[in-house]
Design an enzyme around this catalytic site. Structure first.
Site, mmCIF file in Angstrom:
data_model
loop_
_atom_site.group_PDB
_atom_site.id
_atom_site.type_symbol
_atom_site.label_atom_id
_atom_site.label_comp_id
_atom_site.label_asym_id
_atom_site.label_seq_id
_atom_site.Cartn_x
_atom_site.Cartn_y
_atom_site.Cartn_z
ATOM 1 N N GLU A 29 -7.723 -29.112 -80.813
ATOM 2 C CA GLU A 29 -7.624 -30.385 -80.087
ATOM 3 C C GLU A 29 -7.730 -30.153 -78.576
ATOM 4 O O GLU A 29 -7.716 -31.120 -77.797
ATOM 5 C CB GLU A 29 -6.309 -31.097 -80.438
ATOM 6 C CG GLU A 29 -5.048 -30.569 -79.771
ATOM 7 C CD GLU A 29 -4.516 -29.271 -80.367
ATOM 8 O OE1 GLU A 29 -5.181 -28.693 -81.245
ATOM 9 O OE2 GLU A 29 -3.437 -28.809 -79.940
ATOM 10 N N GLN A 56 1.463 -20.999 -88.854
ATOM 11 C CA GLN A 56 2.485 -19.971 -89.148
ATOM 12 C C GLN A 56 3.345 -20.396 -90.336
ATOM 13 O O GLN A 56 3.677 -19.564 -91.198
ATOM 14 C CB GLN A 56 3.354 -19.753 -87.902
ATOM 15 C CG GLN A 56 2.562 -19.227 -86.710
ATOM 16 C CD GLN A 56 3.302 -19.373 -85.383
ATOM 17 O OE1 GLN A 56 4.395 -19.925 -85.315
ATOM 18 N NE2 GLN A 56 2.682 -18.892 -84.312
ATOM 19 N N HIS A 71 -5.873 -23.953 -80.640
ATOM 20 C CA HIS A 71 -5.787 -25.419 -80.532
ATOM 21 C C HIS A 71 -7.157 -26.089 -80.502
ATOM 22 O O HIS A 71 -7.743 -26.248 -79.429
ATOM 23 C CB HIS A 71 -4.974 -25.799 -79.291
ATOM 24 C CG HIS A 71 -3.533 -25.438 -79.444
ATOM 25 N ND1 HIS A 71 -2.615 -26.274 -80.039
ATOM 26 C CD2 HIS A 71 -2.866 -24.302 -79.151
ATOM 27 C CE1 HIS A 71 -1.440 -25.680 -80.084
ATOM 28 N NE2 HIS A 71 -1.571 -24.477 -79.555
ATOM 29 N N ASN A 73 -1.528 -21.243 -77.190
ATOM 30 C CA ASN A 73 -0.141 -21.254 -76.726
ATOM 31 C C ASN A 73 0.752 -20.832 -77.873
ATOM 32 O O ASN A 73 1.202 -21.665 -78.643
ATOM 33 C CB ASN A 73 0.257 -22.659 -76.254
ATOM 34 C CG ASN A 73 1.752 -22.787 -76.063
ATOM 35 O OD1 ASN A 73 2.448 -21.772 -75.904
ATOM 36 N ND2 ASN A 73 2.270 -24.004 -76.084
ATOM 37 N N GLY A 113 4.089 -26.762 -82.681
ATOM 38 C CA GLY A 113 5.503 -26.997 -82.375
ATOM 39 C C GLY A 113 6.141 -25.772 -81.764
ATOM 40 O O GLY A 113 5.583 -24.679 -81.799
ATOM 41 N N CYS A 164 -1.416 -23.937 -85.189
ATOM 42 C CA CYS A 164 -0.405 -23.176 -84.441
ATOM 43 C C CYS A 164 0.900 -23.014 -85.228
ATOM 44 O O CYS A 164 0.913 -22.250 -86.187
ATOM 45 C CB CYS A 164 -0.221 -23.774 -83.053
ATOM 46 S SG CYS A 164 0.196 -22.507 -81.837
HETATM 47 N N1 LIG Z 1 6.076 -21.924 -81.422
HETATM 48 C C1 LIG Z 1 5.019 -21.193 -82.020
HETATM 49 C C2 LIG Z 1 3.768 -22.028 -82.152
HETATM 50 C C3 LIG Z 1 3.323 -22.659 -80.883
HETATM 51 C C4 LIG Z 1 2.546 -23.925 -81.083
HETATM 52 O O1 LIG Z 1 2.515 -24.470 -82.205
HETATM 53 O O2 LIG Z 1 1.994 -24.463 -80.075
HETATM 54 C C5 LIG Z 1 4.733 -19.931 -81.239
HETATM 55 O O3 LIG Z 1 5.125 -19.798 -80.120
HETATM 56 O O4 LIG Z 1 4.098 -19.034 -81.759
#
Ligand SMILES: N[C@@H](CCC(=O)O)C(=O)O
Length: 361
Positions: free
Chosen positions: A333, A250, A331, A288, A219, A246
């Site tokens: 996926e 976190q 990722h 990402n 996200g 991701c």
């Molecule tokens: N938004 C978070 C996670 C990105 C993600 O879940 O794709 C970051 O930029 O570190």
């Protein structure tokens, strides 16, 4: 038609407009993937971000029906060296220009994306705006320096209500923080009986669905902007096997007392090497993210680092020492990118099967 890309450090790029005739502000980030632009522009994690691709020719295989990562794209704008006017591929249905016009997203081409990437690398991620050629740069720069970008991206892109994606296998509650379709595809491939739930679901609501496993999605934005999810994770871990990707990784770290911090300019690309500490094996991964779990904050928690990034040594994977729960910063996926880490979904299925026999402890 000309258009401007203006950065908060005062840099002004002038290029050709494509896509929608609209103005947008966002965090400017670069992605080094050589392919996969359709997945990138439709990845909800890019909400409120203007993305530049370092690969110079973008749009050459068009936009197709199958490679979307969400239905409504959340990206704020797109910056490329050259955009293909005449895409060529048997699956192509639209050009990038047509797709961006349909979805009200502005693009700019004819920019020196190497120079732009260098600025981001030196300065760190910075705010920028895609504006008309008639806009006064000084005013835009002033606005960029004073205006805060929104912090409710997860709310913007998460589903508003729960919905099922039925299967005959294990019941997985998938918490949607801005979920890429790739995660749902992987769970469906394994015949999971998935229920997708909004980001602000409570632990009680999750447990009421009697899940065999809980998946925390990717996200956008700063994980610290989603405190309700941290509380939910604290209420479910140890009761049901858990897997996070991701932003999900976190949030899992924060829920267990570790800290997250912004990276200077993030990891965005399709060939980031990651080492699994237990085996020494290296996977080439799709990434990402702009935030990372602070390594020094982990020692005092019940978490253990399982994976590290080989480019900069940052934390890429965690597991819980007492509970069946693990997460990765990258990722598995893919979409886009290499599938080296796809086996993590099987690891999650095995963890669920083991918990069915032995319980979660
Ligand atoms: N938004 C978070 C996670 C990105 C993600 O879940 O794709 C970051 O930029 O570190």
């Amino acid at each position: 038609m000309k258009r401007q890309l203006i950065l908060e450090d005062g840099t002004v790029f002038i290029g050709e407009a494509f896509g929608a005739d609209t103005e947008r502000m966002g965090e400017v980030v670069f992605n080094t993937g050589m392919t996969g632009y359709q997945e990138i522009i439709s990845d909800p994690s890019y909400c409120n971000q203007i993305v530049t691709l370092t690969y110079p020719l973008i749009g050459n295989y068009g936009i197709n029906r199958d490679d979307f990562e969400t239905i409504i794209p959340a990206i704020s704008g797109f910056v490329v060296k050259e955009v293909a006017d005449l895409p060529s591929n048997w699956r192509s249905e639209l050009s990038l220009d047509e797709y961006f016009k349909q979805n009200n997203i502005p693009g700019i081409s004819g920019i020196d994306t190497r120079k732009l990437t260098r600025i981001i690398r030196q300065h760190g991620t910075l705010k920028g705006a895609l504006v008309s050629i008639d806009s006064n740069p000084d005013e835009v720069i002033k606005e960029l320096r004073t205006k805060q970008l929104p912090t409710d991206q997860v709310k913007q892109v998460s589903t508003k209500s729960a919905y099922p994606s039925p299967g005959r296998g294990s019941r997985v509650v998938l918490v949607d923080f801005g979920m890429k379709h790739g995660i749902l595809r992987e769970l469906n491939k394994r015949d999971c009986d998935v229920v997708v739930v909004p980001y602000n679901v409570t632990a009680e609501e999750v447990l009421k669905l009697r899940p065999d496993g809980i998946m925390l999605s990717n996200g956008p934005g700063d994980p610290k902007d989603v405190p309700e999810a941290i509380e939910m994770i604290q209420g479910v871990q140890g009761k049901v096997p858990l897997f996070g990707i991701c932003l999900g990784h976190q949030l899992f770290a924060l829920a267990n007392g570790a800290n997250t911090e912004p990276l200077k300019f993030g990891h965005r690309g399709s060939n980031h090497p990651v080492k699994e500490l237990a085996t020494g094996k290296i996977a080439i991964t799709s990434q990402n993210h702009g935030y990372t779990v602070e390594e020094d904050s982990i020692a005092a928690t019940a978490l253990e680092v399982t994976h590290v990034a080989l480019n900069d040594g940052t934390v890429e994977g965690l597991k819980h020492n007492q509970y069946p729960a693990f997460t990765v910063q990258y990722h598995p996926e893919a979409s886009p990118g290499p599938e080296d880490a796809n086996g993590l979904f099987d690891q999650f299925m095995n963890m669920i099967d083991a918990a069915k026999v032995e319980g979660v402890k």
